[in-house]
Design an enzyme around this catalytic site. Structure first.
Site, short mmCIF file in Angstrom:
data_model
loop_
_atom_site.label_atom_id
_atom_site.label_comp_id
_atom_site.label_asym_id
_atom_site.label_seq_id
_atom_site.Cartn_x
_atom_site.Cartn_y
_atom_site.Cartn_z
N ARG A 1 -12.57 -41.69 40.68
CA ARG A 1 -13.73 -42.33 41.23
C ARG A 1 -14.19 -41.31 42.25
O ARG A 1 -15.36 -40.50 42.13
CB ARG A 1 -13.65 -43.81 42.00
CG ARG A 1 -14.96 -44.35 42.25
CD ARG A 1 -15.61 -44.22 43.38
NE ARG A 1 -14.63 -44.17 44.58
CZ ARG A 1 -15.20 -43.98 45.89
NH1 ARG A 1 -16.19 -43.39 46.11
NH2 ARG A 1 -14.31 -44.19 46.78
N ASP A 2 -13.66 -41.19 43.71
CA ASP A 2 -14.04 -40.24 44.28
C ASP A 2 -14.01 -38.86 44.18
O ASP A 2 -14.81 -37.91 44.62
CB ASP A 2 -13.35 -40.74 45.91
CG ASP A 2 -14.10 -40.19 47.27
OD1 ASP A 2 -15.37 -39.96 47.02
OD2 ASP A 2 -13.70 -40.00 48.14
N HIS B 1 -8.38 -43.50 54.22
CA HIS B 1 -9.03 -42.69 53.39
C HIS B 1 -9.34 -41.35 54.17
O HIS B 1 -10.12 -41.40 54.93
CB HIS B 1 -10.07 -43.31 52.69
CG HIS B 1 -10.90 -42.26 51.80
ND1 HIS B 1 -10.80 -42.53 50.38
CD2 HIS B 1 -11.83 -41.75 51.79
CE1 HIS B 1 -11.57 -41.80 49.96
NE2 HIS B 1 -12.52 -41.14 50.66
N HIS C 1 -10.47 -37.03 54.13
CA HIS C 1 -10.82 -35.89 53.51
C HIS C 1 -10.18 -34.55 54.42
O HIS C 1 -9.90 -34.70 55.63
CB HIS C 1 -12.32 -35.75 53.40
CG HIS C 1 -12.81 -36.66 52.39
ND1 HIS C 1 -13.57 -36.25 51.18
CD2 HIS C 1 -12.82 -38.03 52.14
CE1 HIS C 1 -14.07 -37.40 50.58
NE2 HIS C 1 -13.44 -38.55 51.05
N CYS D 1 -18.71 -36.93 48.99
CA CYS D 1 -19.57 -38.02 49.00
C CYS D 1 -20.85 -37.33 48.76
O CYS D 1 -21.31 -36.29 49.27
CB CYS D 1 -19.36 -38.66 50.20
SG CYS D 1 -20.97 -40.14 50.29
N ASN E 1 -11.10 -34.55 48.97
CA ASN E 1 -10.04 -35.52 49.57
C ASN E 1 -8.66 -34.86 49.62
O ASN E 1 -8.62 -33.73 49.32
CB ASN E 1 -9.62 -36.74 48.44
CG ASN E 1 -11.14 -37.72 48.23
OD1 ASN E 1 -11.16 -38.75 48.93
ND2 ASN E 1 -11.65 -37.39 47.24
#
Length: 302
Positions: free
Chosen positions: A17-18, A209, A211, A242, A251
């Site tokens: 996903r990310d 979460h 980065h 993002c 990430n």
């Protein structure tokens, strides 16, 4: 559906996903399923597989239902679907996700750009989604975006974030994730936010979460680990970002995080070399370089 059995400090793979949503190349459904299958084969037990968002806004996430339908189902693996609104929840529940993850943004400007609503409406949406998701018997988490800083509004104070945590906690989430969406956070902020989390939501699972945009992601992850049991998001190869946050790069990488946790005494259950292989494969599929370092330096001991 799998049950939420993963406990203790563990890794949540968010690459499908990310990791993909900010890449220029859009992968087809079969390739995304192959990535998720590689993650499962490498021993990852919680995987954020899809995002139920408008494909016109995030074309990399198109075909969420097709991805979910093609995934290998195992009792010990949970597939997470990200949703932003009730329409997304309808799709997620129908697709049979094991967990629903809802994004709540901590600043009005980022919330407007990301979700088309202010923070107050974002919280109201969360409350409605949480009620319905819990009624459906699905593990439900809330991710608080831009908790460490916003690309448009600047500094975000710990008090601001914890006030939102307090509101979110009133709907009884199974887990709250604190997200450094643009990679500006430092360990001192992790400690301040952890203190607030423990104070206002002591019984809710904690997830982080990070980065590595400014090379602080791993320091933040190890700080969170030192502060107590938690889940840590990471992405195979360190891909990610993002699409609504300028210069928000990757990430923290699953293989690098796994190395640090294992050397710190955590049995992650993850095959590090299999993740390195998956990152090399994904790099070729995306025509984008791996951000992780483990594949370059190699494991230790060798």
């Amino acid at each position: 559906m799998a049950s939420m059995t993963v406990s203790g400090t563990h890794v949540v793979e968010v690459g499908p996903r990310d990791g993909l949503q900010n890449e220029k190349k859009v992968l087809d459904v079969d390739t995304r399923v192959a990535l998720i299958t590689r993650a499962v084969d490498a021993g990852l037990k919680r995987i954020e597989t899809v995002s139920f968002v408008n494909p016109k806004r995030v074309p990399q996430m198109a075909g969420a239902e097709e991805v979910m339908a093609a995934l290998p189902r195992r009792d010990d693996v949970n597939y997470i679907g990200l949703v932003l609104n009730e329409r997304g929840l309808d799709r997620a529940l129908e697709a049979g996700v094991d967990e629903v993850n809802v994004v709540v943004v901590c600043t009005d400007e980022f919330s407007m750009r990301n979700q088309g609503c202010d923070v107050a409406e974002g919280l109201a949406r969360w409350e409605r989604i949480a009620e319905r998701s819990k009624a459906a018997g699905v593990f439900t988490s809330a991710t608080l975006a831009v908790s460490f800083g916003c690309p448009f509004s600047g500094e975000v104070t710990a008090d601001t974030v914890i006030d939102i945590v307090d509101r979110v906690a009133q709907s009884g989430p199974d887990e709250i994730a604190i997200a450094d969406t643009i990679g500006v956070g430092v360990p001192a902020q992790v400690r301040a936010l952890h203190e607030g989390l423990v104070r206002v939501a002591p019984d809710v699972r904690r997830r982080w979460h990070f980065h590595n945009t400014r090379n602080t992601g791993y320091a933040n992850a190890l700080t969170a680990f030192d502060l107590g049991e938690c889940a840590l998001d990471s992405s195979i190869g360190g891909f990610g970002g993002c699409p609504f946050a300028p210069a928000a790069t990757g990430n923290i990488a699953t293989e690098d995080l796994r190395y640090q946790l294992e050397r710190s005494g955590v049995d992650t259950g993850i095959d590090g070399l299999a993740v390195v292989d998956a990152a090399t494969w994904l790099s070729a599929e995306l025509d984008s370089p791996v951000q992780a370092l483990l594949g370059k330096a190699g494991p230790f001991p060798g």
